[in-house]
Each structure stands twice: as C-alpha cells, then as structure tokens.
Design a protein around this motif. Structure first.
Motif, PDB file in Angstrom:
ATOM      1  N   THR A   3       0.861  -1.177   0.000  1.00  8.83           N
ATOM      2  CA  THR A   3       0.000   0.000   0.000  1.00  8.83           C
ATOM      3  C   THR A   3       0.898   1.229   0.000  1.00  8.83           C
ATOM      4  O   THR A   3       1.787   1.340   0.839  1.00  8.83           O
ATOM      5  CB  THR A   3      -0.900   0.019   1.260  1.00  8.83           C
ATOM      6  N   SER A   4       0.711   2.135  -0.939  1.00 11.83           N
ATOM      7  CA  SER A   4       1.536   3.348  -1.027  1.00 11.83           C
ATOM      8  C   SER A   4       1.055   4.401  -0.041  1.00 11.83           C
ATOM      9  O   SER A   4      -0.135   4.680   0.043  1.00 11.83           O
ATOM     10  CB  SER A   4       1.474   3.937  -2.437  1.00 11.83           C
ATOM     11  N   ILE A   5       2.006   4.978   0.680  1.00 10.01           N
ATOM     12  CA  ILE A   5       1.733   6.088   1.581  1.00 10.01           C
ATOM     13  C   ILE A   5       2.591   7.254   1.093  1.00 10.01           C
ATOM     14  O   ILE A   5       3.817   7.155   1.056  1.00 10.01           O
ATOM     15  CB  ILE A   5       2.087   5.745   3.049  1.00 10.01           C
ATOM     16  N   GLU A   6       1.946   8.337   0.694  1.00 11.41           N
ATOM     17  CA  GLU A   6       2.668   9.476   0.132  1.00 11.41           C
ATOM     18  C   GLU A   6       3.085  10.466   1.208  1.00 11.41           C
ATOM     19  O   GLU A   6       2.322  10.753   2.126  1.00 11.41           O
ATOM     20  CB  GLU A   6       1.808  10.204  -0.899  1.00 11.41           C
ATOM     21  N   ILE A   7       4.328  10.952   1.058  1.00 14.62           N
ATOM     22  CA  ILE A   7       4.840  12.003   1.934  1.00 14.62           C
ATOM     23  C   ILE A   7       5.273  13.178   1.054  1.00 14.62           C
ATOM     24  O   ILE A   7       5.593  12.987  -0.124  1.00 14.62           O
ATOM     25  CB  ILE A   7       6.004  11.514   2.826  1.00 14.62           C
ATOM     26  N   SER A   8       5.302  14.367   1.617  1.00 11.82           N
ATOM     27  CA  SER A   8       5.691  15.545   0.839  1.00 11.82           C
ATOM     28  C   SER A   8       7.079  16.047   1.219  1.00 11.82           C
ATOM     29  O   SER A   8       7.575  16.996   0.626  1.00 11.82           O
ATOM     30  CB  SER A   8       4.665  16.663   1.016  1.00 11.82           C
ATOM     31  N   THR A   9       7.709  15.402   2.203  1.00  8.56           N
ATOM     32  CA  THR A   9       9.049  15.788   2.646  1.00  8.56           C
ATOM     33  C   THR A   9      10.058  14.742   2.178  1.00  8.56           C
ATOM     34  O   THR A   9       9.689  13.721   1.618  1.00  8.56           O
ATOM     35  CB  THR A   9       9.092  15.897   4.182  1.00  8.56           C
ATOM     36  N   HIS A  55      12.020   7.632   0.451  1.00  6.95           N
ATOM     37  CA  HIS A  55      11.323   7.166  -0.746  1.00  6.95           C
ATOM     38  C   HIS A  55      11.693   5.709  -1.059  1.00  6.95           C
ATOM     39  O   HIS A  55      12.856   5.353  -1.074  1.00  6.95           O
ATOM     40  CB  HIS A  55      11.710   8.087  -1.910  1.00  6.95           C
ATOM     41  N   HIS A  56      10.707   4.876  -1.253  1.00  4.83           N
ATOM     42  CA  HIS A  56      10.805   3.449  -1.595  1.00  4.83           C
ATOM     43  C   HIS A  56      11.153   2.532  -0.422  1.00  4.83           C
ATOM     44  O   HIS A  56      11.355   1.344  -0.634  1.00  4.83           O
ATOM     45  CB  HIS A  56      11.785   3.204  -2.749  1.00  4.83           C
ATOM     46  N   ASP A  57      11.239   3.054   0.807  1.00  4.43           N
ATOM     47  CA  ASP A  57      11.406   2.158   1.956  1.00  4.43           C
ATOM     48  C   ASP A  57      10.108   1.375   2.143  1.00  4.43           C
ATOM     49  O   ASP A  57       9.021   1.893   1.924  1.00  4.43           O
ATOM     50  CB  ASP A  57      11.713   2.942   3.239  1.00  4.43           C
ATOM     51  N   VAL A  58      10.234   0.110   2.529  1.00  5.55           N
ATOM     52  CA  VAL A  58       9.079  -0.764   2.731  1.00  5.55           C
ATOM     53  C   VAL A  58       8.941  -1.075   4.219  1.00  5.55           C
ATOM     54  O   VAL A  58       9.906  -1.482   4.865  1.00  5.55           O
ATOM     55  CB  VAL A  58       9.218  -2.075   1.922  1.00  5.55           C
ATOM     56  N   VAL A  59       7.743  -0.861   4.754  1.00  8.69           N
ATOM     57  CA  VAL A  59       7.452  -1.119   6.164  1.00  8.69           C
ATOM     58  C   VAL A  59       6.391  -2.204   6.234  1.00  8.69           C
ATOM     59  O   VAL A  59       5.322  -2.070   5.646  1.00  8.69           O
ATOM     60  CB  VAL A  59       6.951   0.157   6.878  1.00  8.69           C
ATOM     61  N   GLU A  60       6.712  -3.298   6.942  1.00  7.96           N
ATOM     62  CA  GLU A  60       5.761  -4.390   7.112  1.00  7.96           C
ATOM     63  C   GLU A  60       5.318  -4.414   8.573  1.00  7.96           C
ATOM     64  O   GLU A  60       6.142  -4.514   9.473  1.00  7.96           O
ATOM     65  CB  GLU A  60       6.404  -5.718   6.733  1.00  7.96           C
ATOM     66  N   ILE A  68       4.617   1.088   1.458  1.00  5.32           N
ATOM     67  CA  ILE A  68       5.812   1.648   0.822  1.00  5.32           C
ATOM     68  C   ILE A  68       5.729   3.172   0.871  1.00  5.32           C
ATOM     69  O   ILE A  68       4.655   3.751   0.675  1.00  5.32           O
ATOM     70  CB  ILE A  68       5.987   1.124  -0.623  1.00  5.32           C
ATOM     71  N   VAL A  69       6.861   3.796   1.161  1.00  4.51           N
ATOM     72  CA  VAL A  69       6.931   5.254   1.235  1.00  4.51           C
ATOM     73  C   VAL A  69       7.093   5.787  -0.193  1.00  4.51           C
ATOM     74  O   VAL A  69       7.996   5.380  -0.914  1.00  4.51           O
ATOM     75  CB  VAL A  69       8.137   5.718   2.093  1.00  4.51           C
ATOM     76  N   GLU A  70       6.203   6.693  -0.580  1.00  2.00           N
ATOM     77  CA  GLU A  70       6.276   7.343  -1.892  1.00  2.00           C
ATOM     78  C   GLU A  70       6.348   8.835  -1.677  1.00  2.00           C
ATOM     79  O   GLU A  70       5.550   9.402  -0.936  1.00  2.00           O
ATOM     80  CB  GLU A  70       5.042   7.002  -2.732  1.00  2.00           C
ATOM     81  N   LYS A  71       7.312   9.487  -2.335  1.00  3.98           N
ATOM     82  CA  LYS A  71       7.461  10.944  -2.201  1.00  3.98           C
ATOM     83  C   LYS A  71       6.669  11.626  -3.305  1.00  3.98           C
ATOM     84  O   LYS A  71       6.805  11.297  -4.467  1.00  3.98           O
ATOM     85  CB  LYS A  71       8.920  11.348  -2.291  1.00  3.98           C
ATOM     86  N   LYS A  72       5.825  12.591  -2.895  1.00  2.01           N
ATOM     87  CA  LYS A  72       5.088  13.397  -3.864  1.00  2.01           C
ATOM     88  C   LYS A  72       6.051  14.324  -4.578  1.00  2.01           C
ATOM     89  O   LYS A  72       6.954  14.861  -3.969  1.00  2.01           O
ATOM     90  CB  LYS A  72       4.035  14.276  -3.160  1.00  2.01           C
ATOM     91  N   ASP A  73       5.819  14.516  -5.849  1.00  5.35           N
ATOM     92  CA  ASP A  73       6.681  15.457  -6.607  1.00  5.35           C
ATOM     93  C   ASP A  73       6.197  16.865  -6.486  1.00  5.35           C
ATOM     94  O   ASP A  73       5.117  17.176  -6.196  1.00  5.35           O
ATOM     95  CB  ASP A  73       6.710  15.051  -8.080  1.00  5.35           C
TER      96      ASP A  73
END
Length: 73
Positions: A3-9, A55-60, A68-73
């Motif tokens: 599941t993607s979780i978006e961050i802005s930082t 960005h792209h680190d996976v947390v289970e 998965i950490v996704e960085k917003k552009d």
C-alpha cells in the motif's frame, strides 16, 4: 502488493509513518507498539520510532500489511 503512503518531505520518522497509516490512533499507542512488537523496515526488525524512512522504503506491520513510502513530486 504494498500500500503506497505518500509524503511531501524528504523523509518521515517511523512513528509518524505508522500514525499516518491510520493503524494506531495516538502517538502513545505507536510508541508502545514499536517498543513491544516492532515492525520490519526493508526486511529488518526496527523498534525506534525516530528511524527515518525515505522514498521506496518498505514497512511491514504484522496484522496490518505492507506499506511503501512514496514521495510526492
């Protein structure tokens, strides 16, 4: 599938990330959960809520899924 979780930082701490996933309600619950159970970050057990995730680190998280950490552009 993750599941993607978006961050802005550039990064987010593990404690903030778990709270952002809406798995636990409060920071105190997150702290206790990480101390007692921990989570897998990129396949390694982690108990530190201050661990930086990028960005792209996976947390289970047992019982909740894989994120998965996704960085917003």
């Amino acid at each position: 599938m993750h599941t993607s979780i978006e961050i802005s930082t550039d990064y987010i701490t593990l404690g903030q990330f778990v709270k952002l996933c809406n798995i636990l309600e409060s920071g105190g619950m997150v702290k206790a959960f990480l101390q007692e159970q921990g989570v897998l970050v990129n396949g390694e057990m982690e108990h530190r809520r201050g661990r930086k995730l990028y960005h792209h680190d996976v947390v289970e998280i047992e019982g909740a899924g894989s994120f998965i950490v996704e960085k917003k552009d």
